[in-house]
Scaffold this motif. Structure first.
Motif, short mmCIF file in Angstrom:
data_model
loop_
_atom_site.label_atom_id
_atom_site.label_comp_id
_atom_site.label_asym_id
_atom_site.label_seq_id
_atom_site.Cartn_x
_atom_site.Cartn_y
_atom_site.Cartn_z
N SER A 120 42.04 36.90 48.01
CA SER A 120 40.74 36.95 47.33
C SER A 120 40.46 35.66 46.59
CB SER A 120 40.70 38.13 46.35
OG SER A 120 40.88 39.36 47.00
N THR A 123 31.96 45.78 43.74
CA THR A 123 33.26 46.30 44.21
C THR A 123 33.38 47.80 44.06
OG1 THR A 123 34.18 45.81 42.01
CG2 THR A 123 34.46 44.13 43.72
N SER A 161 33.96 40.25 48.45
CA SER A 161 34.22 41.65 48.11
C SER A 161 33.81 42.59 49.24
CB SER A 161 33.49 42.03 46.83
OG SER A 161 32.08 41.98 47.00
N THR A 213 30.12 42.02 39.28
CA THR A 213 31.34 42.15 40.08
C THR A 213 31.76 43.61 40.22
OG1 THR A 213 32.07 39.97 39.32
CG2 THR A 213 33.74 41.41 40.28
N VAL A 247 37.49 44.21 49.64
CA VAL A 247 37.67 45.47 48.92
C VAL A 247 37.94 46.64 49.87
CG1 VAL A 247 36.54 47.16 47.40
CG2 VAL A 247 36.39 44.71 46.88
N THR A 295 41.71 44.18 41.93
CA THR A 295 41.01 43.23 42.81
C THR A 295 39.69 42.79 42.19
OG1 THR A 295 42.04 44.24 44.75
CG2 THR A 295 40.04 42.93 45.11
N ALA A 296 38.95 43.70 41.57
CA ALA A 296 37.70 43.34 40.90
C ALA A 296 37.97 42.33 39.79
CB ALA A 296 37.02 44.58 40.34
N PRO A 339 41.74 48.91 43.40
CA PRO A 339 40.53 48.08 43.49
C PRO A 339 40.11 47.50 42.15
CG PRO A 339 39.98 50.41 43.70
CD PRO A 339 41.47 50.32 43.73
#
Length: 627
Positions: A296, A585, A318, A581, A322, A335-336, A332
């Motif tokens: 990412s 996501t 994303s 964001t 995602v 990841t966000a 997740p």
């Protein structure tokens, strides 16, 4: 790429353009006109570059025509963005109000936008009349440049009234009455109270600024309405200057790079370059610890070198990463947080829109800023990757993409994209072409080469991309235009002089590092509240000359300011970028805040390192003779 804009993500505003009535059709028609204007502008710049550099036959009309088309794009596009509720704004402060007051605040905000648009229309009509007998340097009537402002502001009035008429009928008219009552109260107080007790124009400006911000008014209209209040309260200022200053804010050739780079990024994503690159990265590095989050970070850095828009980068990455994260049963929310932190890192990767804006408003070399931002971005990317590896875990990359493309097309997609990034970087930093000219070439390359290589673009898809790019560019550039009017007012109030004296004294007593730290704190706070571009437009030209006076190199200072702005933009609890964001996501900000903190602390520490070690940003410009 997701069609969602920052306003959608923050406020969840419905798309009026989806209506089947005459209003929706009119909005769609104007959007397509803006898309045609954007395409024509790309063609004008591209042809002028060909004529100048390859046929050695430069034309003197291209820049002026391109700037005139930009005015059409910004003001007509700004009206459609307003009608769809996509102007950048924040609902957070309004949601802190009691439930009964939120609907009133929403309607008050709509009426404020309508009033501001009406004042802009009135001022632009006056300017139109004054321009009847004036011609441009190439002989065109000056009123042609003013006419789009008149039409766009008239359309904004319609869009704002439509928004005001929606929702709860019980608060529709009382909210209008409240706006009128506040205006009459201010007028009556200044008309009948003793002179020493009059509300000064700057007081009214400040009250309007914070009042409209709390009401959830889009940022562009917060700035425009605040400047308007000052114009109304200061009798020595003719209203015709108001529209002049709004126009002056975006009537610059260098700012054409903003819509062009946004369009190039959208074309790259639609061509399939982005999905191929991310899948290639997963195939290559998927088995390492923390792989999905590392990918990412790398993907965000890569796309930042094309689109110039951080929200466009997040949407592109994303939308692919995602779902892969969820398929590999990772968190997740983590990841966000990584994507938001990566967006801060990517603020200094050329051709970042905010670097272009900072260079423009502060009179700093844009090419120099592009070079100066590379090493800090690499350092932050390495730090974020190290953190992602430390806290991450291994996954099975076979689960990420159930349908796997052959390796040769993946390598081909990455190569085509790499050539595009190299062309952008080399073109700007070598001085062969301006950032605007390079961005036009990037659009043509993504459209022609990418289209031929992957054959995933259809004519209808291309039209949709131009429409989307025109809307995104109009939203960004209307903020720049509105901020110009406020910057003009702040100059009249001698705010630059006051800030200069305070910050100069701060540097004299406590050193230039204390000056930079105070500037960083200011930019971080206002980067969160105002969104990135307005904070840079207001404070960039105020602080940069002081930085030079106290011995801070402008390239170093520009990079530090942009990173600090990005840190505020993506920081909880107010950062608009973090809200966007989370929406893109499918996560909630309260769940993302905790994993986000470790990355924010890391970025803050690295920002301090950038402040105390100027060579991090100045080494590469010195090596490449950009100092």
């Amino acid at each position: 790429m997701s069609a969602m804009t920052l306003q959608d993500a923050v406020a969840g505003t419905p798309h009026v353009a989806a209506d089947t009535g005459w209003l929706g059709r009119a909005c769609s028609g104007i959007e397509h006109i803006c898309a045609a204007v954007l395409a024509l502008n790309v063609g004008v710049i591209f042809v002028s570059v060909i004529l100048r550099y390859f046929l050695h036959s430069p034309v003197d009309w291209a820049e002026e025509v391109a700037r005139a088309l930009m005015v059409v794009l910004v003001f007509l596009g700004g009206a459609t963005v307003l009608l769809k509720g996509e102007h950048v704004g924040i609902d957070l402060f309004r949601k802190l109000l009691p439930q009964s007051a939120q609907a009133v605040a929403r309607h008050v905000g709509a009426w404020v936008v309508a009033g501001t648009a009406a004042a802009l229309f009135y001022s632009s009509v006056e300017l139109l009349q004054d321009s009847v007998n004036v011609t441009t340097p190439i002989g065109l009537p000056q009123w042609l440049n003013v006419l789009p402002v008149c039409i766009g502001s008239a359309l904004m009035i319609v869009a704002a009234v439509v928004q005001a008429m929606r929702g709860d009928r019980a608060t529709r008219w009382p909210s209008l009455a409240l706006c009128v009552a506040l205006g009459l109260a201010a007028w009556a107080w200044n008309s009948f109270s003793p002179e020493g007790l009059h509300a000064r124009p700057w007081m009214l400006l400040t009250a309007c600024f914070f009042g409209t911000l709390i009401a959830g008014v889009p940022i562009a209209f917060v700035l425009a309405a605040s400047a308007l209040i000052y114009f109304i309260a200061e009798p020595s200022l003719p209203m015709v200057i108001y529209s002049q200053q709004v126009m002056a804010g975006m009537d610059h050739f260098v700012l054409l790079a903003v819509p062009f780079f946004v369009l190039a990024g959208l074309l790259m994503e639609a061509n399939g370059m982005s999905s191929r690159l991310i899948e290639l990265l997963v195939r290559m590095f998927g088995r390492m610890r923390g792989s999905m989050n590392v990918i990412s970070i790398v993907a965000t850095a890569f796309f930042s070198g094309v689109s110039g828009s951080k929200l466009a980068d997040i949407a592109a990455v994303s939308g692919i990463i995602v779902p892969a994260v969820r398929r590999t049963k990772q968190d997740p929310n983590e990841t966000a947080a990584v994507l938001a932190a990566s967006a801060v890192m990517a603020e200094t990767i050329p051709p970042c829109v905010n670097l272009i804006i900072m260079g423009f408003v502060a009179n700093i070399s844009i090419g120099g800023l592009f070079i100066a931002g590379i090493v800090p971005a690499v350092a932050m990317a390495v730090g974020l990757c190290a953190m992602a590896i430390i806290v991450g875990r291994k996954v099975d990359p076979l689960l990420a993409f159930p349908l796997r493309k052959p390796m040769i097309p993946l390598l081909g997609g990455a190569l085509v994209a790499l050539v595009m990034v190299t062309m952008i970087g080399k073109g700007v930093t070598s001085g062969v072409a301006t950032s605007t000219e390079v961005s036009a070439f990037a659009v043509v390359y993504a459209l022609v080469v990418g289209g031929l290589a992957f054959r995933e673009l259809t004519p209808r898809g291309v039209v949709r991309l131009f429409v989307k790019s025109a809307s995104m560019a109009a939203s960004i550039m209307f903020i720049v235009a509105a901020a110009s009017s406020l910057a003009f007012v702040l100059t009249i109030e001698q705010l630059p002089v006051l800030v200069s004296e305070f910050m100069t004294n701060l540097a004299a007593h406590y050193g230039k590092v204390s000056f930079i730290l105070a500037s960083v704190l200011l930019m971080t706070v206002f980067g969160a509240i105002l969104e990135g571009a307005p904070a840079l437009i207001i404070f960039g030209p105020l602080l940069t000359p002081i930085a030079q006076q106290v011995g801070v190199h402008p390239l170093h200072f520009g990079v530090v300011m942009v990173v600090a702005m990005g840190l505020g933009l993506f920081s909880p609890p107010f950062g608009l970028g973090l809200f966007a964001t989370c929406s893109m996501t499918g996560t909630r900000i309260e769940n993302v805040m905790r994993p986000m903190m470790k990355y924010l602390v890391l970025l803050a520490v690295m920002l301090l390192g950038l402040i105390f070690i100027p060579e991090v940003s100045l080494w590469l410009p010195r090596v490449t003779d950009m100092l």
